[in-house]
Scaffold this active site. Structure first.
Site, short mmCIF file in Angstrom:
data_model
loop_
_atom_site.label_atom_id
_atom_site.label_comp_id
_atom_site.label_asym_id
_atom_site.label_seq_id
_atom_site.Cartn_x
_atom_site.Cartn_y
_atom_site.Cartn_z
N ARG A 41 0.84 -1.21 0.00
CA ARG A 41 0.00 0.00 0.00
C ARG A 41 0.87 1.26 0.00
O ARG A 41 0.97 1.95 -1.00
CB ARG A 41 -0.96 -0.04 1.21
CG ARG A 41 -2.09 0.97 1.13
CD ARG A 41 -1.73 2.38 1.54
NE ARG A 41 -1.18 2.47 2.89
CZ ARG A 41 -0.61 3.58 3.37
NH1 ARG A 41 -0.51 4.66 2.62
NH2 ARG A 41 -0.11 3.60 4.59
N ASP A 42 1.55 1.55 1.11
CA ASP A 42 2.34 2.79 1.19
C ASP A 42 3.48 2.73 0.19
O ASP A 42 3.86 3.74 -0.40
CB ASP A 42 2.88 2.96 2.62
CG ASP A 42 3.06 4.41 3.03
OD1 ASP A 42 2.94 5.30 2.16
OD2 ASP A 42 3.31 4.67 4.22
N HIS A 51 4.80 4.81 12.79
CA HIS A 51 4.89 4.72 11.32
C HIS A 51 5.98 5.69 10.88
O HIS A 51 5.73 6.88 10.68
CB HIS A 51 3.53 5.08 10.73
CG HIS A 51 3.43 5.05 9.24
ND1 HIS A 51 2.83 4.01 8.56
CD2 HIS A 51 3.84 5.93 8.28
CE1 HIS A 51 2.85 4.26 7.25
NE2 HIS A 51 3.46 5.42 7.06
N HIS A 64 9.01 7.14 8.41
CA HIS A 64 9.63 7.21 7.08
C HIS A 64 11.10 7.57 7.30
O HIS A 64 11.44 8.24 8.28
CB HIS A 64 8.92 8.25 6.21
CG HIS A 64 7.60 7.79 5.68
ND1 HIS A 64 7.39 7.46 4.36
CD2 HIS A 64 6.41 7.56 6.30
CE1 HIS A 64 6.13 7.07 4.19
NE2 HIS A 64 5.51 7.11 5.36
N CYS A 66 4.41 9.25 0.07
CA CYS A 66 3.01 9.65 -0.04
C CYS A 66 2.89 10.60 -1.21
O CYS A 66 3.59 11.61 -1.26
CB CYS A 66 2.54 10.33 1.25
SG CYS A 66 0.84 10.93 1.10
N ASN A 88 9.43 4.42 3.31
CA ASN A 88 9.18 4.07 4.71
C ASN A 88 10.42 3.40 5.28
O ASN A 88 11.28 2.92 4.54
CB ASN A 88 8.05 3.04 4.79
CG ASN A 88 6.73 3.61 4.36
OD1 ASN A 88 6.53 3.90 3.19
ND2 ASN A 88 5.83 3.78 5.30
P1 HMG Z 1 -13.23 14.26 -3.02
O1 HMG Z 1 -12.94 14.59 -4.43
O2 HMG Z 1 -13.40 15.35 -2.03
O3 HMG Z 1 -14.47 13.26 -2.94
O4 HMG Z 1 -12.07 13.30 -2.51
P2 HMG Z 1 -16.01 13.57 -2.83
O5 HMG Z 1 -16.48 12.99 -1.56
O6 HMG Z 1 -16.27 15.03 -3.09
O7 HMG Z 1 -16.60 12.72 -4.07
C1 HMG Z 1 -16.30 13.09 -5.41
C2 HMG Z 1 -16.45 11.89 -6.31
O8 HMG Z 1 -15.46 10.92 -5.97
C3 HMG Z 1 -17.79 11.18 -6.21
O9 HMG Z 1 -18.11 10.67 -7.51
C4 HMG Z 1 -17.50 10.01 -5.31
O10 HMG Z 1 -18.34 8.88 -5.52
C5 HMG Z 1 -16.08 9.66 -5.70
P3 HMG Z 1 -19.23 11.38 -8.39
O11 HMG Z 1 -20.49 11.33 -7.55
O12 HMG Z 1 -18.73 12.77 -8.58
O13 HMG Z 1 -19.23 10.55 -9.62
N1 HMG Z 1 -15.39 9.04 -4.56
C6 HMG Z 1 -14.77 7.85 -4.58
N2 HMG Z 1 -14.58 6.94 -5.55
C7 HMG Z 1 -13.92 5.81 -5.21
N3 HMG Z 1 -13.46 5.55 -3.97
C8 HMG Z 1 -13.63 6.44 -2.98
C9 HMG Z 1 -14.31 7.64 -3.29
N4 HMG Z 1 -14.62 8.71 -2.53
C10 HMG Z 1 -15.28 9.55 -3.32
N5 HMG Z 1 -13.17 6.17 -1.75
C11 HMG Z 1 -11.17 11.60 -1.08
C12 HMG Z 1 -12.01 12.86 -1.17
C13 HMG Z 1 -10.91 11.32 0.39
C14 HMG Z 1 -11.92 10.48 -1.72
C15 HMG Z 1 -9.84 11.85 -1.87
O14 HMG Z 1 -9.25 12.98 -1.32
C16 HMG Z 1 -8.90 10.69 -1.79
O15 HMG Z 1 -9.12 9.65 -2.38
N6 HMG Z 1 -7.75 10.84 -1.04
C17 HMG Z 1 -6.83 9.77 -0.84
C18 HMG Z 1 -5.41 10.27 -0.83
C19 HMG Z 1 -4.49 9.11 -0.51
O16 HMG Z 1 -4.79 7.96 -0.73
N7 HMG Z 1 -3.27 9.43 0.04
C20 HMG Z 1 -2.31 8.46 0.39
C21 HMG Z 1 -2.66 7.66 1.60
S1 HMG Z 1 -2.33 8.52 3.14
C22 HMG Z 1 -0.66 8.19 3.47
O17 HMG Z 1 0.03 7.67 2.65
C23 HMG Z 1 -0.11 8.52 4.84
C24 HMG Z 1 0.10 7.27 5.71
O18 HMG Z 1 0.99 6.36 5.11
C25 HMG Z 1 0.64 7.67 7.09
C26 HMG Z 1 1.85 8.60 7.02
O19 HMG Z 1 2.86 8.29 6.40
O20 HMG Z 1 1.69 9.69 7.61
C27 HMG Z 1 -1.23 6.53 5.93
MG MG Z 2 3.18 6.55 5.17
#
Ligand code: HMG
Ligand code: MG
Length: 319
Positions: free
Chosen positions: A25-26, A217, A219, A250, A259
């Site tokens: 994933r990450d 967690h 990095h 990320c 990481n």
């Molecule tokens: P948004 O654009 O604000 O979503 O994104 P929305 O709620 O306004 O919806 C817009 C459209 O997106 C809608 O479709 C939804 O159905 C669709 P429409 O009605 O317009 O056709 N939609 C989705 N489709 C599929 N799957 C979904 C989904 N949600 C809405 N889940 C959202 C908001 C949170 C979805 C977006 O910002 C997003 O996907 N962000 C993810 C970013 C990400 O994955 N980042 C990396 C992971 S975090 C990380 O790595 C840190 C970590 O490792 C810890 C660390 O290191 O600190 C965990």
């Molecule tokens: Mg991370």
């Protein structure tokens, strides 16, 4: 050639540690090229075969935001029953619907300790993120799922600079209050140092959130991940996130690199006589194989040191 560290125990450290593997994933969310779903499935299977007790498989996020994991449903289908026990990232109700359809039993939500990163990673403000998570966690719990919660930018934020410990504790408390069972404290851009780790863990404890419910967690961007792990071990933390081969970062935090590498973590823990249940050689051979798939060498020091001696192996033998 030495393939295992000499074991010498140090005072005051846990006997056993759980490694929460985040490579698929990450690690893979940040790859520039698309990794075939079958390769991801083999990566997951090999990590499980190497004894990693928890392997986070993928994310049910918006496919436009993270195209690399747009095949989440296909991957979970390919993994079948095995996949259902693997945690997946879920930010909101839409993500939960997708995960429930596939029978997932463990999800992880991911919050931010800062306003800017909440906006960039979730398209929500710091306060708004809880409104997004609330119904998702409630529904997940009602369906009998386990919910982990990440907090990002716990040790500093590339846009906002220093992040006060109290602010991180407050965000963590709100995530526990929603119903999370474990909090993973993320050093998203790897800027934290050991004293900061000790003081953050202590602040959580003072606020009633003990080490049994916390994970770290790290990095390794600034080369601090193992020193920080050692500080966290001394503070009593027994769950550590790590990524095989040091893959990762990320996509919404440009200065986030890999990481903490699982292999580097295992070498240190085993040297300290701390049990993990992980077969180091099998993880190294998995990372050698994955590096060949990605077309570049692993950044992990331990993979570089041992990689020439183990070879890539196969999914079946894992060695
Ligand atoms: P948004 O654009 O604000 O979503 O994104 P929305 O709620 O306004 O919806 C817009 C459209 O997106 C809608 O479709 C939804 O159905 C669709 P429409 O009605 O317009 O056709 N939609 C989705 N489709 C599929 N799957 C979904 C989904 N949600 C809405 N889940 C959202 C908001 C949170 C979805 C977006 O910002 C997003 O996907 N962000 C993810 C970013 C990400 O994955 N980042 C990396 C992971 S975090 C990380 O790595 C840190 C970590 O490792 C810890 C660390 O290191 O600190 C965990
Ligand atoms: Mg991370």
């Amino acid at each position: 050639m030495m393939r295992t560290p000499t074991v010498v125990r140090a005072e005051g450290l846990p006997e056993r540690v759980t490694i929460y593997e985040v490579g698929p994933r990450d690690g893979l969310q940040n790859e520039s090229g698309l990794v075939p779903t079958a390769v991801k499935a083999e990566f997951v299977q090999r990590l499980l075969a190497a004894g990693l007790p928890i392997v986070e498989a993928t994310s049910f996020v918006h496919p436009k935001w993270v195209p690399q994991l747009a095949d989440a449903a296909d991957l979970m289908t390919l993994l079948g029953e095995t996949g259902r026990d693997l945690p997946v990232l879920v930010p909101n109700d839409r993500g939960l619907d997708r995960a429930l359809e596939l029978g997932c039993r463990h999800i992880a939500i991911f919050g931010s300790a800062t306003e800017t990163f909440a906006q960039r990673n979730l398209n929500r403000g710091l306060d708004e993120q809880f409104a997004m998570f609330e119904p998702t966690v409630r529904r997940a719990r009602e369906a009998g799922l386990d919910v982990r919660a990440y907090v990002s930018m716990c040790f500093g934020d590339p846009w906002e600079g220093a992040v006060p410990v109290e602010q991180v504790v407050e965000v963590g408390k709100r995530l526990f209050d929603l119903g999370a069972s474990q909090l993973s404290l993320g050093d998203t851009t790897g800027v934290g140092t050991a004293g900061h780790v000790t003081s953050l863990v202590r602040a959580f404890g003072d606020a009633g959130m003990g080490t049994d419910r916390l994970a770290m967690h790290f990095h390794d961007t600034y080369g601090q991940a193992l020193a920080n792990t050692y500080a966290a071990l001394r503070a009593g933390i027994t769950t550590y996130d790590a990524s095989a081969g040091g893959l990762g970062g990320c996509p919404y935090a440009e200065s986030a690199t890999g990481n903490l590498a699982t292999e580097d973590l295992v070498w240190m823990l085993h040297g300290l006589g701390i049990e993990t249940g992980v077969d180091l050689e099998q993880v190294v051979s998995t990372s050698v194989w994955m590096a060949a798939q990605l077309g570049r060498p692993s950044p992990s020091a331990v993979v570089r040191a041992l990689g020439g001696t183990v070879g890539p192996g196969t999914a079946e033998s894992g060695a």
